[in-house]
Design an enzyme around this catalytic site. Structure first.
Site, PDB file in Angstrom:
ATOM      1  N   TYR A  83       3.650   7.749  12.920  1.00 49.97           N
ATOM      2  CA  TYR A  83       2.213   7.544  12.735  1.00 49.97           C
ATOM      3  C   TYR A  83       1.563   8.050  14.010  1.00 49.97           C
ATOM      4  CZ  TYR A  83       3.161   4.521   8.678  1.00 49.97           C
ATOM      5  OH  TYR A  83       3.567   4.018   7.468  1.00 49.97           O
ATOM      6  N   PHE A 127      -0.410   0.991   0.109  1.00 50.05           N
ATOM      7  CA  PHE A 127      -1.471   1.605  -0.705  1.00 50.05           C
ATOM      8  C   PHE A 127      -2.047   0.589  -1.698  1.00 50.05           C
ATOM      9  CE2 PHE A 127       0.707   6.039  -0.176  1.00 50.05           C
ATOM     10  CZ  PHE A 127       0.033   6.257   1.016  1.00 50.05           C
ATOM     11  N   LEU A 137      -4.851  -0.939  -1.296  1.00 48.37           N
ATOM     12  CA  LEU A 137      -6.282  -0.614  -1.394  1.00 48.37           C
ATOM     13  C   LEU A 137      -6.486   0.820  -1.862  1.00 48.37           C
ATOM     14  CD1 LEU A 137      -7.502  -2.273   1.936  1.00 48.37           C
ATOM     15  CD2 LEU A 137      -7.610  -3.197  -0.381  1.00 48.37           C
ATOM     16  N   GLY A 181      -4.348   2.694  -3.697  1.00 53.27           N
ATOM     17  CA  GLY A 181      -3.841   2.987  -5.035  1.00 53.27           C
ATOM     18  C   GLY A 181      -3.362   4.425  -5.125  1.00 53.27           C
TER      19      GLY A 181
HETATM   20  N1  LIG Z   1       6.617   2.979   3.514  1.00 51.13           N
HETATM   21  C1  LIG Z   1       5.792   3.976   3.326  1.00 51.13           C
HETATM   22  O1  LIG Z   1       6.189   5.039   2.847  1.00 51.13           O
HETATM   23  C2  LIG Z   1       4.337   3.832   3.682  1.00 51.13           C
HETATM   24  C3  LIG Z   1       3.436   4.821   3.269  1.00 51.13           C
HETATM   25  C4  LIG Z   1       2.088   4.640   3.586  1.00 51.13           C
HETATM   26  C5  LIG Z   1       1.672   3.530   4.303  1.00 51.13           C
HETATM   27  N2  LIG Z   1       2.581   2.611   4.716  1.00 51.13           N
HETATM   28  C6  LIG Z   1       2.135   1.409   5.475  1.00 51.13           C
HETATM   29  O2  LIG Z   1       1.323   0.637   4.611  1.00 51.13           O
HETATM   30  C7  LIG Z   1       0.069   0.375   5.248  1.00 51.13           C
HETATM   31  C8  LIG Z   1      -0.994   0.323   4.165  1.00 51.13           C
HETATM   32  O3  LIG Z   1      -1.185   1.618   3.620  1.00 51.13           O
HETATM   33  P1  LIG Z   1      -2.504   2.454   3.942  1.00 51.13           P
HETATM   34  O4  LIG Z   1      -3.085   2.018   5.216  1.00 51.13           O
HETATM   35  O5  LIG Z   1      -2.174   3.874   3.800  1.00 51.13           O
HETATM   36  O6  LIG Z   1      -3.402   2.138   2.677  1.00 51.13           O
HETATM   37  P2  LIG Z   1      -4.253   0.883   2.185  1.00 51.13           P
HETATM   38  O7  LIG Z   1      -4.039  -0.296   3.033  1.00 51.13           O
HETATM   39  O8  LIG Z   1      -4.040   0.779   0.738  1.00 51.13           O
HETATM   40  O9  LIG Z   1      -5.731   1.445   2.394  1.00 51.13           O
HETATM   41  C9  LIG Z   1      -6.170   1.908   3.632  1.00 51.13           C
HETATM   42  C10 LIG Z   1      -7.460   2.643   3.428  1.00 51.13           C
HETATM   43  O10 LIG Z   1      -8.453   1.741   2.969  1.00 51.13           O
HETATM   44  C11 LIG Z   1      -9.527   1.674   3.893  1.00 51.13           C
HETATM   45  N3  LIG Z   1      -9.864   0.258   3.996  1.00 51.13           N
HETATM   46  C12 LIG Z   1      -9.139  -0.732   4.564  1.00 51.13           C
HETATM   47  N4  LIG Z   1      -9.738  -1.913   4.419  1.00 51.13           N
HETATM   48  C13 LIG Z   1     -10.873  -1.673   3.726  1.00 51.13           C
HETATM   49  C14 LIG Z   1     -11.920  -2.503   3.268  1.00 51.13           C
HETATM   50  N5  LIG Z   1     -11.909  -3.834   3.472  1.00 51.13           N
HETATM   51  N6  LIG Z   1     -12.961  -1.933   2.599  1.00 51.13           N
HETATM   52  C15 LIG Z   1     -12.980  -0.597   2.375  1.00 51.13           C
HETATM   53  N7  LIG Z   1     -12.010   0.236   2.789  1.00 51.13           N
HETATM   54  C16 LIG Z   1     -10.959  -0.300   3.460  1.00 51.13           C
HETATM   55  C17 LIG Z   1      -9.029   2.266   5.168  1.00 51.13           C
HETATM   56  O11 LIG Z   1     -10.062   2.919   5.864  1.00 51.13           O
HETATM   57  P3  LIG Z   1     -10.688   2.305   7.223  1.00 51.13           P
HETATM   58  O12 LIG Z   1      -9.737   2.628   8.308  1.00 51.13           O
HETATM   59  O13 LIG Z   1     -11.994   2.996   7.324  1.00 51.13           O
HETATM   60  O14 LIG Z   1     -10.832   0.828   6.986  1.00 51.13           O
HETATM   61  C18 LIG Z   1      -8.004   3.274   4.681  1.00 51.13           C
HETATM   62  O15 LIG Z   1      -8.633   4.488   4.331  1.00 51.13           O
HETATM   63  C19 LIG Z   1      -0.106   1.531   6.225  1.00 51.13           C
HETATM   64  O16 LIG Z   1      -1.070   1.269   7.220  1.00 51.13           O
HETATM   65  C20 LIG Z   1       1.306   1.709   6.716  1.00 51.13           C
HETATM   66  O17 LIG Z   1       1.571   0.763   7.749  1.00 51.13           O
HETATM   67  C21 LIG Z   1       3.895   2.723   4.386  1.00 51.13           C
END
Ligand SMILES: NC(=O)c1ccc[n+]([C@@H]2O[C@H](COP(=O)([O-])OP(=O)(O)OC[C@H]3O[C@@H](n4cnc5c(N)ncnc54)[C@H](OP(=O)(O)O)[C@@H]3O)[C@@H](O)[C@H]2O)c1
Length: 298
Positions: free
Chosen positions: A61, A221, A223, A225
């Site tokens: 990351y 994912f 949030l 999706g």
């Molecule tokens: N194992 C794997 O392959 C893998 C893959 C991807 C991710 N991950 C892990 O899973 C975690 C979660 O995934 P993710 O961060 O990609 O996706 P997520 O949590 O589903 O969504 C994050 C997105 O939503 C926005 N967001 C967050 N809170 C919000 C809210 N309250 N209202 C509106 N928008 C909001 C964020 O933007 P802002 O920054 O503007 O809030 C960002 O664009 C990652 O951070 C990572 O640690 C693991």
């Protein structure tokens, strides 16, 4: 209670290996794009102040150049931002990282689940986080039906666990047969797969089986999706908006609460680089959906 006073404890707890964590955690993939490291450091410290004690990360990351490959300026590694924000680390903090991919500025991001590659990735995590052991290491695989066995790579990580570099092991992006294969080698504390209200895929059975085996299921994912790396869903279904309205909550909070309601072993790790979103997400752990809500959400 004002939303900024709700802590991660409201989501309840789960025992991950030998550590008890609040079920509302934090994903650190979204802290690297912003050019000001002070913002990421502020978000991480606020998360911990709000009771978050489960943080997900990866050495790849890094912005610009890593998974999200966005941003400008010098490289900002999530692992280094975590260290800058939180070391010396609170006793109860569990940092989960993932291996199976390596990033370097010259070669970019590449899959590498060879024993030597995994050792190098574990060492990189230790160095960047400034730790002498890693709490949880997830083997993140790429699914290739028929030729995606995990035994060789998981066995290499099990040896690093035996050597004391890793406390607990997990898996990411896996099927049930991968979990079976890994559990025959060493204990597995968590499975981290993509799963959301509008992107359940074939995950429901695996999620239930993890619960039966006392293995945490950690959706990512939640949030975003199907938008995945592109960011949070913005067009919400009528049912999501209706449930949100009835609880005085946001649709994003409903998405997180829905995930937590799928079982006591589900741990949320929403990712954000925005302090206001962090507060909103943590508060979602206090949202109690009714059976009627859950039926409406499908
Ligand atoms: N194992 C794997 O392959 C893998 C893959 C991807 C991710 N991950 C892990 O899973 C975690 C979660 O995934 P993710 O961060 O990609 O996706 P997520 O949590 O589903 O969504 C994050 C997105 O939503 C926005 N967001 C967050 N809170 C919000 C809210 N309250 N209202 C509106 N928008 C909001 C964020 O933007 P802002 O920054 O503007 O809030 C960002 O664009 C990652 O951070 C990572 O640690 C693991």
């Amino acid at each position: 209670m004002p939303v900024e006073e709700i802590t991660a404890a409201a989501a309840g707890s789960w025992t991950l290996g030998d550590a008890t964590v609040h079920r509302m955690g934090f994903g650190s993939m979204r802290i690297t794009p912003h050019p000001d490291p002070g913002r990421a450091i502020g978000v991480l410290r606020r998360a911990v102040a709000l009771g978050v004690n489960h943080i997900d990360t990866a050495a790849f990351y890094v912005s610009p150049g890593g998974t999200l490959n966005v941003g400008t300026g010098p490289a900002r590694y999530a692992t280094e931002l975590i260290r800058a924000a939180l070391a010396p680390y609170p006793q109860d903090l569990v940092i989960a990282t993932k291996v199976g991919f390596a990033y370097d500025p010259a070669g970019g991001l590449r899959e590498d689940a060879s024993p030597a590659g995994l050792r190098a990735q574990v060492e990189e995590n230790l160095r960047r986080l400034g730790r002498d052991h890693l709490d949880v290491v997830n083997l993140r695989i790429v699914k290739r039906p028929g030729r995606d066995r995990v035994a060789g790579s998981f066995g290499a990580l099990a040896a690093l666990r035996e050597a004391g570099l890793i406390r607990h092991l997990g898996l990411s992006n896996v099927r049930l047969d991968h979990l079976d294969e890994a559990q025959a080698i060493a204990p597995v504390v968590c499975v981290q797969n993509t799963y959301a209200l509008d992107n359940r895929g074939d995950q429901d059975a695996l999620l239930r089986e993890c619960g039966a085996r006392q293995v945490a299921y950690v959706p990512f994912f939640t949030l975003a999706g199907k938008r995945r790396e592109s960011g949070a869903v913005t067009e919400h279904a009528d049912a999501v908006r209706a449930v949100a309205r009835s609880h005085g909550a946001t649709p994003q909070q409903v998405r997180l609460a829905w995930a937590l309601h799928q079982g006591p072993h589900v741990l949320a790790i929403p990712g954000t680089g925005d302090p206001a979103h962090l507060v909103e997400n943590v508060a979602a752990g206090a949202l109690r959906l009714t059976d009627t809500d859950l039926a409406a959400l499908g």
